[in-house]
Design an enzyme around this catalytic site. Sequence first.
Site, PDB file in Angstrom:
ATOM      1  N   ASP A 110       0.087   5.446   0.676  1.00  0.00           N
ATOM      2  CA  ASP A 110      -0.444   6.363   1.304  1.00  0.00           C
ATOM      3  C   ASP A 110      -0.545   6.036   3.141  1.00  0.00           C
ATOM      4  O   ASP A 110      -1.382   5.135   3.442  1.00  0.00           O
ATOM      5  CB  ASP A 110      -1.543   7.280   1.292  1.00  0.00           C
ATOM      6  CG  ASP A 110      -1.395   7.951   0.130  1.00  0.00           C
ATOM      7  OD1 ASP A 110      -0.478   8.087  -0.177  1.00  0.00           O
ATOM      8  OD2 ASP A 110      -2.209   7.305  -1.037  1.00  0.00           O
ATOM      9  N   ASP A 114       1.121  -1.096  -0.296  1.00  0.00           N
ATOM     10  CA  ASP A 114       0.301  -0.495   0.258  1.00  0.00           C
ATOM     11  C   ASP A 114       0.378   1.194   0.026  1.00  0.00           C
ATOM     12  O   ASP A 114       2.143   1.362   0.550  1.00  0.00           O
ATOM     13  CB  ASP A 114      -0.395  -0.092   1.538  1.00  0.00           C
ATOM     14  CG  ASP A 114      -1.601   1.276   1.400  1.00  0.00           C
ATOM     15  OD1 ASP A 114      -2.479   2.456   0.899  1.00  0.00           O
ATOM     16  OD2 ASP A 114      -1.600   1.811   2.595  1.00  0.00           O
TER      17      ASP A 114
HETATM   18  C1  XBP Z   1      -4.880   6.419   0.924  1.00  0.00           C
HETATM   19  C2  XBP Z   1      -5.746   6.961   0.601  1.00  0.00           C
HETATM   20  C3  XBP Z   1      -5.681   7.783  -0.678  1.00  0.00           C
HETATM   21  C4  XBP Z   1      -5.428   9.610  -0.370  1.00  0.00           C
HETATM   22  C5  XBP Z   1      -5.754  10.934  -1.248  1.00  0.00           C
HETATM   23  O1  XBP Z   1      -4.843   5.572  -0.741  1.00  0.00           O
HETATM   24  O2  XBP Z   1      -6.888   7.171   0.883  1.00  0.00           O
HETATM   25  O3  XBP Z   1      -7.021   8.413  -1.141  1.00  0.00           O
HETATM   26  O4  XBP Z   1      -5.848  10.153   0.466  1.00  0.00           O
HETATM   27  O5  XBP Z   1      -5.376  10.197  -2.295  1.00  0.00           O
HETATM   28  P1  XBP Z   1      -3.965   3.591  -0.033  1.00  0.00           P
HETATM   29  P2  XBP Z   1      -5.969  10.789  -4.116  1.00  0.00           P
HETATM   30  O6  XBP Z   1      -3.884   3.582   0.953  1.00  0.00           O
HETATM   31  O7  XBP Z   1      -4.465   2.875  -0.251  1.00  0.00           O
HETATM   32  O8  XBP Z   1      -2.597   4.143  -0.374  1.00  0.00           O
HETATM   33  O9  XBP Z   1      -6.937  11.943  -3.762  1.00  0.00           O
HETATM   34  O10 XBP Z   1      -4.685  11.288  -5.312  1.00  0.00           O
HETATM   35  O11 XBP Z   1      -7.160  10.033  -4.684  1.00  0.00           O
END
Ligand code: XBP
Length: 254
Positions: free
Chosen positions: A12, A10
């Site tokens: 973020d 993953d």
């Molecule tokens: C985490 C998320 C993302 C970011 C925002 O994604 O929820 O939506 O907070 O990104 P992951 P965008 O943990 O799957 O990496 O604004 O580009 O959608």
Amino acid sequence: MTELRGLIFDVDGTLADNEQDGHRVAFNLAFADAGLDWSWDEELYDRLLAVFGGKERIRYFIEDFLPEFDPPTELDAFIRRLHARKTERYVELLRSGSIPLRPGVGRLIREARQAGLILAIASTTTFENVTVLLAQTLGEQSIGWFDVLACGDIVANKKPAPDIYVYALEQLGLVAAECLVVEDTELGLASARAAGLKTLITVNRSTRSQDFTGAAIVLDCLGEPDTPFTVLSGDAGAAEWVDVAFLKWIHSQA
Ligand code: XBP
């Protein structure tokens, strides 16, 4: 026993602790750019993190927190534009170097690659956000270290639906039993598990108190030889940081 062949990360919160200090800041900058007086503080953002995806998160905020809001144009187009600006602002933050990788992430990616593990990304976030984060922290060439970059709107249903992990497995040509996932949230865990994947969790300040039932192990971070991880749940044996031998051991556990 099935051998570990693939490692799916993953992004973020897992590769970088970037939700509060990166994404939240970028959303607020985009709101200001659009002349909106919205400002998401850390507490509110923790609540909004219940919805994955930037566009989906803005929509959730409007519908649940600002029911009276009257968008200047059609709502979908308004959200799309706002989110495109947020991506620009987020990429600016990444390029300024203000978002580092979490402890152990760069080391583990390099070690896993060296050991011949196949690497992939499965993230809700925008493709550009992922490639700029990798380029900025591990160098431009690191984008090519990953056989699959499964991101954002490439699937119909975002996490906690299993779609992004199912898509990543299809693209990798691997089955779930051959892979291990690294995630940071309860919803990310749900997504990976629904795709049949064993999952190692590294919590962060926004996810520490979530329910990680079903995870292979829950750690505070991947750790480094000089800064060991703390085990929050599960058995790490004698290990003090996550390396390829540890990944294989976790993968082999029932
Ligand atoms: C985490 C998320 C993302 C970011 C925002 O994604 O929820 O939506 O907070 O990104 P992951 P965008 O943990 O799957 O990496 O604004 O580009 O959608």
